[in-house]
Design a protein around this motif. Structure first.
Motif, PDB file in Angstrom:
ATOM      1  N   GLN A   1      10.191 -30.667  80.505  1.00  0.00           N
ATOM      2  CA  GLN A   1      11.122 -30.663  79.377  1.00  0.00           C
ATOM      3  C   GLN A   1      11.936 -29.366  79.304  1.00  0.00           C
ATOM      4  N   ARG A   2      11.233 -28.230  79.507  1.00  0.00           N
ATOM      5  CA  ARG A   2      11.899 -26.933  79.333  1.00  0.00           C
ATOM      6  C   ARG A   2      12.669 -26.515  80.588  1.00  0.00           C
ATOM      7  N   ARG A   3      12.420 -27.182  81.682  1.00  0.00           N
ATOM      8  CA  ARG A   3      13.067 -26.890  82.961  1.00  0.00           C
ATOM      9  C   ARG A   3      13.092 -25.389  83.283  1.00  0.00           C
ATOM     10  N   PRO A   4      11.915 -24.773  83.397  1.00  0.00           N
ATOM     11  CA  PRO A   4      11.895 -23.346  83.678  1.00  0.00           C
ATOM     12  C   PRO A   4      12.454 -23.013  85.063  1.00  0.00           C
ATOM     13  N   CYS A   5      13.070 -21.830  85.160  1.00  0.00           N
ATOM     14  CA  CYS A   5      13.610 -21.355  86.437  1.00  0.00           C
ATOM     15  C   CYS A   5      12.494 -20.665  87.202  1.00  0.00           C
ATOM     16  N   HIS A   6      12.468 -20.961  88.506  1.00  0.00           N
ATOM     17  CA  HIS A   6      11.419 -20.417  89.349  1.00  0.00           C
ATOM     18  C   HIS A   6      12.059 -19.691  90.538  1.00  0.00           C
ATOM     19  N   LEU A   7      11.618 -18.493  90.794  1.00  0.00           N
ATOM     20  CA  LEU A   7      12.187 -17.720  91.901  1.00  0.00           C
ATOM     21  C   LEU A   7      11.595 -18.170  93.237  1.00  0.00           C
ATOM     22  N   GLU A   8      12.474 -18.447  94.198  1.00  0.00           N
ATOM     23  CA  GLU A   8      12.024 -18.871  95.531  1.00  0.00           C
ATOM     24  C   GLU A   8      11.856 -17.643  96.432  1.00  0.00           C
ATOM     25  N   ALA A   9      10.624 -17.188  96.533  1.00  0.00           N
ATOM     26  CA  ALA A   9      10.362 -15.941  97.259  1.00  0.00           C
ATOM     27  C   ALA A   9      10.715 -16.024  98.746  1.00  0.00           C
ATOM     28  N   GLU A  10      10.598 -17.241  99.333  1.00  0.00           N
ATOM     29  CA  GLU A  10      10.845 -17.373 100.785  1.00  0.00           C
ATOM     30  C   GLU A  10      12.287 -17.027 101.148  1.00  0.00           C
ATOM     31  N   VAL A  11      13.208 -17.309 100.214  1.00  0.00           N
ATOM     32  CA  VAL A  11      14.610 -17.024 100.514  1.00  0.00           C
ATOM     33  C   VAL A  11      14.830 -15.512 100.614  1.00  0.00           C
ATOM     34  N   PHE A  12      14.124 -14.797  99.774  1.00  0.00           N
ATOM     35  CA  PHE A  12      14.167 -13.341  99.882  1.00  0.00           C
ATOM     36  C   PHE A  12      13.635 -12.896 101.232  1.00  0.00           C
ATOM     37  N   ASP A  13      12.572 -13.543 101.641  1.00  0.00           N
ATOM     38  CA  ASP A  13      11.974 -13.213 102.931  1.00  0.00           C
ATOM     39  C   ASP A  13      12.971 -13.430 104.059  1.00  0.00           C
ATOM     40  N   LEU A  14      13.728 -14.523 103.953  1.00  0.00           N
ATOM     41  CA  LEU A  14      14.730 -14.826 104.974  1.00  0.00           C
ATOM     42  C   LEU A  14      15.742 -13.682 105.063  1.00  0.00           C
TER      43      LEU A  14
END
Lengths: 119, 168
Positions: free
Chosen positions: A65-78
């Motif tokens: 419902q709240r659609r929280p934002c989640h950081l994609e750590a793998e993209v940083f790794d890339l």
């Protein structure tokens, strides 16, 4: 790969988005929560989130419902992986230069040769 | 002396600015600016380190003087040639080199590279800043690099380091 990297770099070119990423690194947050510290509208923050999503830096769960934002750590790794590879190539080159400099020490120059006289 | 030298690793630092299409490379060397400058400007010395790994480097021209130009070519195992060229905008002995840089494969692309040699008292810090014409070009440059090259480079490096330590 390069396109993706470009999108990540340009998404992070904005100071507000960098700030939001730093905030998300501590844990998931909703758009409203992300908007709190800024003197901007929730719509403006939504727009920033969309840019981060398109770059693949942030994902949002569709079901919740709240659609929280989640950081994609793998993209940083890339991104850091590419930079690290570039750094290693430079380092590789400079270590060869280290060896050249060391050999020059053993055989000192015969006077002023620096102005491109050797050819 | 040579032991301390090999132990004290001078790490390469890379700064990729998110706001500007630039790349900064910072590295220190165990040699005075005069010597580092020579290694950057004398073609026979440049050929020993500037190329990517063990690809042979052919220098067609390397006139490292203000207003001079340069062109060199790397050949890979298939015989494919990668050429690079540019002009020296300013060459200030032991201090600063400003040059343009173009990869033949992207003839419309040009970057401006400034190398500054900083005297650290017998040692030298070289800061090279490349200004590219777009973020895409900058990011492409960071992301580029031939897959096979990395391993080959370390082999070549080991040889050179061995040669360096036995001599001093």
């Amino acid at each position: 790969m390069t396109d993706r990297l470009s999108r990540v770099f340009s998404a992070l070119a904005d100071p507000t988005r960098r700030d939001m990423v730093a905030r998300l690194a501590t844990g998931d947050a909703t758009v409203n929560e992300l908007a709190e510290p800024y003197d901007v509208t929730v719509q403006a923050v939504s727009k920033h989130v969309r840019v981060l999503e398109e770059a693949g830096l942030v994902s949002r769960r569709k079901d919740a419902q709240r659609r929280p934002c989640h950081l994609e750590a793998e993209v940083f790794d890339l991104m850091t992986k590419w930079i690290e590879r570039y750094r290693r190539e430079a380092e590789d080159r400079f270590r060869r230069l280290d060896a050249v400099l060391e050999q020059m020490e053993d055989a000192p120059a015969d006077g002023a040769r620096e102005q491109g006289a050797a050819s | 002396m040579s032991a301390t030298r090999t132990n004290s690793r001078n790490e390469t630092r890379i700064v990729v600015d998110p706001q500007l299409p630039t790349i900064e490379i910072i590295r220190e060397f165990e040699a005075p600016p005069e010597r580092v400058f020579r290694a950057y400007t004398e073609p026979d010395l440049v050929a020993q380190w500037l190329g990517p790994r063990r690809l042979p480097m052919r220098i067609d021209e390397y006139d490292a003087r203000t207003g001079g130009s340069y062109r060199y070519v790397h050949r890979d195992e298939d015989g494919t040639e990668y050429g690079f060229h540019g002009v020296f905008h300013e060459v200030r002995p032991h201090d600063r080199i400003v040059q343009t840089f173009t990869f033949d494969g992207v003839p419309d692309g040009v970057s401006l590279e400034t190398a500054v040699f900083e005297d650290l008292g017998g040692r030298t810090r070289v800061t090279t800043k490349s200004v590219l014409d777009s973020f895409e070009a900058r990011d492409g440059m960071v992301a580029s690099g031939m897959e096979t090259g990395v391993v080959a480079g370390y082999e070549r490096l080991d040889e050179l380091l061995d040669a360096g330590t036995t001599e001093s």
